[in-house]
Design a protein around this motif. Structure first.
Motif, PDB file in Angstrom:
ATOM      1  N   CYS A  45       0.838  -1.203   0.000  1.00 18.03           N
ATOM      2  CA  CYS A  45       0.000   0.000   0.000  1.00 18.03           C
ATOM      3  C   CYS A  45       0.881   1.265   0.000  1.00 18.03           C
ATOM      4  O   CYS A  45       1.521   1.560   1.007  1.00 18.03           O
ATOM      5  N   PRO A  46       0.924   2.027  -1.115  1.00 23.10           N
ATOM      6  CA  PRO A  46       1.772   3.234  -1.163  1.00 23.10           C
ATOM      7  C   PRO A  46       1.479   4.259  -0.063  1.00 23.10           C
ATOM      8  O   PRO A  46       2.421   4.760   0.559  1.00 23.10           O
ATOM      9  N   PRO A  47       0.209   4.585   0.238  1.00 26.53           N
ATOM     10  CA  PRO A  47      -0.014   5.542   1.330  1.00 26.53           C
ATOM     11  C   PRO A  47       0.463   5.011   2.687  1.00 26.53           C
ATOM     12  O   PRO A  47       0.896   5.787   3.543  1.00 26.53           O
ATOM     13  N   CYS A  48       0.390   3.689   2.873  1.00 28.24           N
ATOM     14  CA  CYS A  48       0.888   3.090   4.118  1.00 28.24           C
ATOM     15  C   CYS A  48       2.393   3.308   4.228  1.00 28.24           C
ATOM     16  O   CYS A  48       2.911   3.631   5.306  1.00 28.24           O
ATOM     17  N   ARG A  49       3.082   3.135   3.133  1.00 22.82           N
ATOM     18  CA  ARG A  49       4.534   3.341   3.109  1.00 22.82           C
ATOM     19  C   ARG A  49       4.885   4.801   3.380  1.00 22.82           C
ATOM     20  O   ARG A  49       5.851   5.096   4.070  1.00 22.82           O
ATOM     21  N   GLU A  50       4.076   5.718   2.822  1.00 22.31           N
ATOM     22  CA  GLU A  50       4.314   7.155   2.995  1.00 22.31           C
ATOM     23  C   GLU A  50       4.200   7.573   4.456  1.00 22.31           C
ATOM     24  O   GLU A  50       4.969   8.415   4.918  1.00 22.31           O
ATOM     25  N   GLU A  51       3.219   7.049   5.166  1.00 17.63           N
ATOM     26  CA  GLU A  51       2.971   7.500   6.528  1.00 17.63           C
ATOM     27  C   GLU A  51       3.877   6.831   7.560  1.00 17.63           C
ATOM     28  O   GLU A  51       3.969   7.303   8.686  1.00 17.63           O
ATOM     29  N   LYS A 106     -10.212   8.876  14.365  1.00 15.03           N
ATOM     30  CA  LYS A 106     -10.109   7.876  13.302  1.00 15.03           C
ATOM     31  C   LYS A 106      -9.693   8.599  12.029  1.00 15.03           C
ATOM     32  O   LYS A 106     -10.192   9.681  11.733  1.00 15.03           O
ATOM     33  N   GLN A 107      -8.773   8.008  11.301  1.00 17.67           N
ATOM     34  CA  GLN A 107      -8.349   8.575  10.018  1.00 17.67           C
ATOM     35  C   GLN A 107      -8.302   7.449   8.993  1.00 17.67           C
ATOM     36  O   GLN A 107      -7.586   6.470   9.172  1.00 17.67           O
ATOM     37  N   ILE A 108      -9.077   7.603   7.940  1.00 18.85           N
ATOM     38  CA  ILE A 108      -9.013   6.674   6.823  1.00 18.85           C
ATOM     39  C   ILE A 108      -8.140   7.350   5.777  1.00 18.85           C
ATOM     40  O   ILE A 108      -8.455   8.435   5.312  1.00 18.85           O
ATOM     41  N   GLY A 109      -7.021   6.725   5.472  1.00 17.09           N
ATOM     42  CA  GLY A 109      -6.018   7.343   4.620  1.00 17.09           C
ATOM     43  C   GLY A 109      -4.796   7.648   5.476  1.00 17.09           C
ATOM     44  O   GLY A 109      -4.810   7.446   6.697  1.00 17.09           O
ATOM     45  N   PRO A 110      -3.745   8.140   4.854  1.00 17.25           N
ATOM     46  CA  PRO A 110      -2.502   8.351   5.594  1.00 17.25           C
ATOM     47  C   PRO A 110      -2.614   9.439   6.657  1.00 17.25           C
ATOM     48  O   PRO A 110      -3.339  10.413   6.488  1.00 17.25           O
ATOM     49  N   VAL A 111      -1.906   9.231   7.747  1.00 15.10           N
ATOM     50  CA  VAL A 111      -1.815  10.232   8.810  1.00 15.10           C
ATOM     51  C   VAL A 111      -0.468  10.927   8.692  1.00 15.10           C
ATOM     52  O   VAL A 111       0.453  10.417   8.061  1.00 15.10           O
ATOM     53  N   ASP A 112      -0.379  12.076   9.323  1.00 15.58           N
ATOM     54  CA  ASP A 112       0.915  12.741   9.396  1.00 15.58           C
ATOM     55  C   ASP A 112       1.185  13.129  10.844  1.00 15.58           C
ATOM     56  O   ASP A 112       0.332  12.988  11.722  1.00 15.58           O
ATOM     57  N   LEU A 120      10.004  -5.176   6.176  1.00 14.29           N
ATOM     58  CA  LEU A 120      10.599  -4.665   7.413  1.00 14.29           C
ATOM     59  C   LEU A 120      12.126  -4.711   7.410  1.00 14.29           C
ATOM     60  O   LEU A 120      12.754  -3.981   8.184  1.00 14.29           O
ATOM     61  N   THR A 121      12.733  -5.532   6.566  1.00  8.31           N
ATOM     62  CA  THR A 121      14.193  -5.469   6.433  1.00  8.31           C
ATOM     63  C   THR A 121      14.575  -4.214   5.656  1.00  8.31           C
ATOM     64  O   THR A 121      15.631  -3.630   5.893  1.00  8.31           O
ATOM     65  N   GLU A 122      13.708  -3.794   4.763  1.00  5.18           N
ATOM     66  CA  GLU A 122      13.927  -2.575   3.972  1.00  5.18           C
ATOM     67  C   GLU A 122      13.623  -1.331   4.811  1.00  5.18           C
ATOM     68  O   GLU A 122      14.340  -0.333   4.742  1.00  5.18           O
ATOM     69  N   VAL A 123      12.540  -1.376   5.580  1.00  2.00           N
ATOM     70  CA  VAL A 123      12.096  -0.238   6.401  1.00  2.00           C
ATOM     71  C   VAL A 123      11.868  -0.728   7.830  1.00  2.00           C
ATOM     72  O   VAL A 123      10.771  -1.142   8.177  1.00  2.00           O
ATOM     73  N   PRO A 124      12.913  -0.696   8.659  1.00  2.00           N
ATOM     74  CA  PRO A 124      12.728  -1.154  10.040  1.00  2.00           C
ATOM     75  C   PRO A 124      11.849  -0.174  10.821  1.00  2.00           C
ATOM     76  O   PRO A 124      11.930   1.036  10.614  1.00  2.00           O
ATOM     77  N   VAL A 125      11.009  -0.710  11.695  1.00  2.00           N
ATOM     78  CA  VAL A 125      10.141   0.127  12.512  1.00  2.00           C
ATOM     79  C   VAL A 125      10.473  -0.084  13.986  1.00  2.00           C
ATOM     80  O   VAL A 125      11.010  -1.120  14.361  1.00  2.00           O
ATOM     81  N   SER A 126      10.125   0.918  14.796  1.00  2.00           N
ATOM     82  CA  SER A 126      10.441   0.855  16.224  1.00  2.00           C
ATOM     83  C   SER A 126       9.232   0.486  17.070  1.00  2.00           C
ATOM     84  O   SER A 126       9.303   0.530  18.290  1.00  2.00           O
ATOM     85  N   PHE A 127       8.127   0.130  16.423  1.00  2.00           N
ATOM     86  CA  PHE A 127       6.924  -0.259  17.166  1.00  2.00           C
ATOM     87  C   PHE A 127       6.529  -1.674  16.784  1.00  2.00           C
ATOM     88  O   PHE A 127       6.963  -2.189  15.748  1.00  2.00           O
ATOM     89  N   PRO A 128       5.699  -2.328  17.603  1.00  2.00           N
ATOM     90  CA  PRO A 128       5.304  -3.700  17.303  1.00  2.00           C
ATOM     91  C   PRO A 128       4.486  -3.796  16.014  1.00  2.00           C
ATOM     92  O   PRO A 128       3.563  -3.011  15.792  1.00  2.00           O
ATOM     93  N   PRO A 181      -4.335   2.922   4.411  1.00  2.00           N
ATOM     94  CA  PRO A 181      -4.258   2.712   5.851  1.00  2.00           C
ATOM     95  C   PRO A 181      -5.490   3.275   6.570  1.00  2.00           C
ATOM     96  O   PRO A 181      -6.148   4.173   6.066  1.00  2.00           O
ATOM     97  N   THR A 182      -5.751   2.734   7.736  1.00  2.00           N
ATOM     98  CA  THR A 182      -6.760   3.267   8.651  1.00  2.00           C
ATOM     99  C   THR A 182      -6.117   3.316  10.023  1.00  2.00           C
ATOM    100  O   THR A 182      -5.481   2.349  10.452  1.00  2.00           O
ATOM    101  N   THR A 183      -6.276   4.454  10.690  1.00  2.00           N
ATOM    102  CA  THR A 183      -5.652   4.654  11.994  1.00  2.00           C
ATOM    103  C   THR A 183      -6.696   5.068  13.015  1.00  2.00           C
ATOM    104  O   THR A 183      -7.544   5.917  12.729  1.00  2.00           O
ATOM    105  N   TYR A 184      -6.630   4.444  14.191  1.00  2.00           N
ATOM    106  CA  TYR A 184      -7.494   4.790  15.315  1.00  2.00           C
ATOM    107  C   TYR A 184      -6.617   5.277  16.457  1.00  2.00           C
ATOM    108  O   TYR A 184      -5.539   4.730  16.690  1.00  2.00           O
ATOM    109  N   VAL A 185      -7.102   6.279  17.179  1.00  2.00           N
ATOM    110  CA  VAL A 185      -6.478   6.686  18.432  1.00  2.00           C
ATOM    111  C   VAL A 185      -7.412   6.195  19.533  1.00  2.00           C
ATOM    112  O   VAL A 185      -8.614   6.481  19.521  1.00  2.00           O
ATOM    113  N   ILE A 186      -6.849   5.436  20.451  1.00  2.00           N
ATOM    114  CA  ILE A 186      -7.622   4.846  21.549  1.00  2.00           C
ATOM    115  C   ILE A 186      -7.187   5.516  22.846  1.00  2.00           C
ATOM    116  O   ILE A 186      -5.989   5.564  23.153  1.00  2.00           O
TER     117      ILE A 186
END
Length: 183
Positions: free
Chosen positions: A86-92, A168-174, A127-135, A154-159
């Protein structure tokens, strides 16, 4: 016979004129309505809504550890659904990484693994290409995606600390959106 042909011809012309008029009216009506953009209207897209309690879940991480949402009880959490293709997932992703590192607010990346072409192998390669610091949690059967009624990535929720969805954000967050929607 001549009157009969004239009558049939007039009926045919009336039908053609009626159809042409009807078609023109439909064309005009279609041009008058403005198109509805569903990209900015979360109610059109579905998913859980702000104010609802975030459903509990338990998934394995890419390393094979089990993580449950309840592990973060009493903490504010950013829950992000994504896929490696997902390109927008990669962007965010850099925004999510920086936000989590700067604020200490837990970010959980739920990979919708059932939608990956090669499943877990695609996630590991990414993840070998783009390591992340979260689970990174693997939703291999799509159960959590279905529970949260995710319809776009992507879809993002803040709990919130009380377990309710506050944003809630449908689409990339910044970075700015993440800061505005969290404490």
């Amino acid at each position: 016979m001549r009157v009969h042909k004239l009558f049939v011809g007039l009926v045919m012309m009336a039908l053609v004129a009626g159809l042409a008029y009807k078609g023109y009216e439909e064309y005009k009506a279609s041009r008058e309505t403005e198109p509805v953009s569903i990209a900015g209207d979360a109610s059109v897209l579905g998913g859980l809504e702000v104010g609802q309690r975030a459903p509990a879940f338990e998934l394995e991480t890419i390393e094979g550890e089990t993580v449950a949402l309840s592990d973060y009880a009493g903490e504010q959490v950013v829950l992000n659904f994504w896929a490696s293709w997902c390109p927008p997932c990669r962007e965010e992703l850099p925004e999510l990484i920086a936000f989590g590192e700067e604020t200490g607010i837990p970010v959980l990346g739920v990979n919708v693994t059932k939608n990956e072409r090669r499943g877990k192998a695609d996630v590991e390669a990414f993840l070998t290409e783009v390591p992340v610091s979260f689970p990174v949690l693997l939703d291999e059967a799509g159960v959590v995606e279905k529970t949260y009624r995710v319809v776009a990535l992507p879809t993002t929720y803040v709990i919130a600390t009380d377990g309710r969805i506050t944003a809630k954000q449908i689409g990339p967050v910044d970075f700015q959106w993440l800061h505005e929607e969290t404490d």
